[in-house]
Scaffold this motif. Structure first.
Motif, PDB file in Angstrom:
ATOM      1  N   LEU A  62       4.911   7.498   6.212  1.00 52.10           N
ATOM      2  CA  LEU A  62       4.079   8.276   5.289  1.00 52.10           C
ATOM      3  C   LEU A  62       4.467   8.011   3.835  1.00 52.10           C
ATOM      4  N   LYS A  63       5.769   7.907   3.585  1.00 56.68           N
ATOM      5  CA  LYS A  63       6.211   7.636   2.216  1.00 56.68           C
ATOM      6  C   LYS A  63       5.761   6.258   1.750  1.00 56.68           C
ATOM      7  N   ARG A  64       5.890   5.262   2.611  1.00 57.12           N
ATOM      8  CA  ARG A  64       5.538   3.893   2.237  1.00 57.12           C
ATOM      9  C   ARG A  64       4.037   3.698   2.080  1.00 57.12           C
ATOM     10  N   CYS A  65       3.277   4.299   2.980  1.00 54.57           N
ATOM     11  CA  CYS A  65       1.845   4.021   3.024  1.00 54.57           C
ATOM     12  C   CYS A  65       0.996   5.127   2.404  1.00 54.57           C
ATOM     13  N   PRO A  70       7.043  13.044  -5.641  1.00 52.05           N
ATOM     14  CA  PRO A  70       8.198  13.890  -5.309  1.00 52.05           C
ATOM     15  C   PRO A  70       7.784  15.311  -4.897  1.00 52.05           C
ATOM     16  N   VAL A  71       6.694  15.810  -5.448  1.00 52.21           N
ATOM     17  CA  VAL A  71       6.216  17.139  -5.054  1.00 52.21           C
ATOM     18  C   VAL A  71       5.764  17.117  -3.600  1.00 52.21           C
ATOM     19  N   ASP A  72       5.043  16.068  -3.207  1.00 54.70           N
ATOM     20  CA  ASP A  72       4.562  15.955  -1.835  1.00 54.70           C
ATOM     21  C   ASP A  72       5.713  15.902  -0.839  1.00 54.70           C
ATOM     22  N   LEU A  76       7.188  16.950   3.550  1.00 53.27           N
ATOM     23  CA  LEU A  76       7.532  15.959   4.568  1.00 53.27           C
ATOM     24  C   LEU A  76       8.694  16.423   5.432  1.00 53.27           C
ATOM     25  N   LYS A  77       8.429  17.450   6.174  1.00 53.19           N
ATOM     26  CA  LYS A  77       9.376  18.005   7.146  1.00 53.19           C
ATOM     27  C   LYS A  77       8.609  18.094   8.457  1.00 53.19           C
ATOM     28  N   GLY A  78       9.294  17.961   9.572  1.00 48.14           N
ATOM     29  CA  GLY A  78       8.639  17.935  10.871  1.00 48.14           C
ATOM     30  C   GLY A  78       7.743  19.127  11.130  1.00 48.14           C
ATOM     31  N   ASN A  79       8.248  20.334  10.897  1.00 48.43           N
ATOM     32  CA  ASN A  79       7.441  21.514  11.203  1.00 48.43           C
ATOM     33  C   ASN A  79       6.238  21.625  10.271  1.00 48.43           C
ATOM     34  N   MET A  80       6.391  21.272   9.019  1.00 49.06           N
ATOM     35  CA  MET A  80       5.287  21.327   8.067  1.00 49.06           C
ATOM     36  C   MET A  80       4.240  20.272   8.416  1.00 49.06           C
ATOM     37  N   LEU A  81       4.687  19.069   8.739  1.00 54.76           N
ATOM     38  CA  LEU A  81       3.748  18.020   9.123  1.00 54.76           C
ATOM     39  C   LEU A  81       2.986  18.425  10.380  1.00 54.76           C
ATOM     40  N   GLY A  82       3.687  19.052  11.299  1.00 58.31           N
ATOM     41  CA  GLY A  82       3.048  19.517  12.528  1.00 58.31           C
ATOM     42  C   GLY A  82       1.960  20.547  12.256  1.00 58.31           C
TER      43      GLY A  82
END
Length: 188
Positions: A62-65, A70-72, A76-82
């Motif tokens: 996700l970071k690369r593509c 930095p705010v986003d 980028l944490k597992g539970n938040m992405l879920g």
């Protein structure tokens, strides 16, 4: 003797080839973002912890593509992405990396994102800043944004300016304040 020379010659010719095959490649993985973004992330089908290597790989993709700021990265944490993925899938979108990237592209255009970005920057600034009575009128904005009432602000202000808190950051003092409030609860 001739067979031995042929063996040595063949061995010497093949040695560099074997060395190249056997040497691990340490270069970064080349990612075709266009193809990868249409794949399903690992975390969609697997319950994973914060240190799970596959989840970390999902985040790296996700970071690369995804052109994340930095705010986003706060999301980028597992539970938040879920939670975000579930929301998007319920809205009829496919469970892919691209769905998350598109979510953030749209979210960045909203007032909520600008407000979150401002609040995060304020939080980071206050988190490292030492308590200071002269700056309190400006510094209290974060606590107002967190939902502090006028009475809460006055109570917190009195707590902040105790002599034992003079060299602490607002974040450390806030943590101590919340621990003290928790210790006074009668329903424990």
């Amino acid at each position: 003797m001739r067979k031995l020379n042929r063996f040595v010659y063949t061995y010497l010719l093949l040695l560099p080839l074997f060395a190249l095959i056997g040497v691990p490649v340490f270069a970064q993985e080349v990612l075709d973002c266009e193809k990868t973004l249409d794949q399903e992330p690992y975390f969609v089908r697997h319950k994973s912890g914060a240190k799970d290597q596959a989840l970390l790989r999902d985040i790296e993709i996700l970071k690369r593509c995804g052109n994340f700021s930095p705010v986003d990265s706060a999301f980028l944490k597992g539970n938040m992405l879920g939670m975000l993925m579930l929301q998007e899938v319920r809205a009829g979108k496919p469970a892919t990396y691209r769905t998350l990237v598109n979510f953030f592209e749209n979210f960045r255009k909203t007032a909520e994102y600008k407000d979150f970005s401002y609040g995060l920057a304020l939080y980071r600034k206050i988190g490292t800043k030492k308590v200071n009575l002269e700056d309190w009128a400006v510094d209290q904005e974060l606590f107002v944004r967190m939902g502090f009432t006028v009475n809460d602000l006055e109570d917190f202000k009195a707590f902040i300016f105790r002599p034992e808190h003079a060299d602490l950051s607002y974040l450390k003092v806030f943590s101590k304040y919340m621990n003290e409030i928790e210790g006074m609860r009668v329903d424990k």
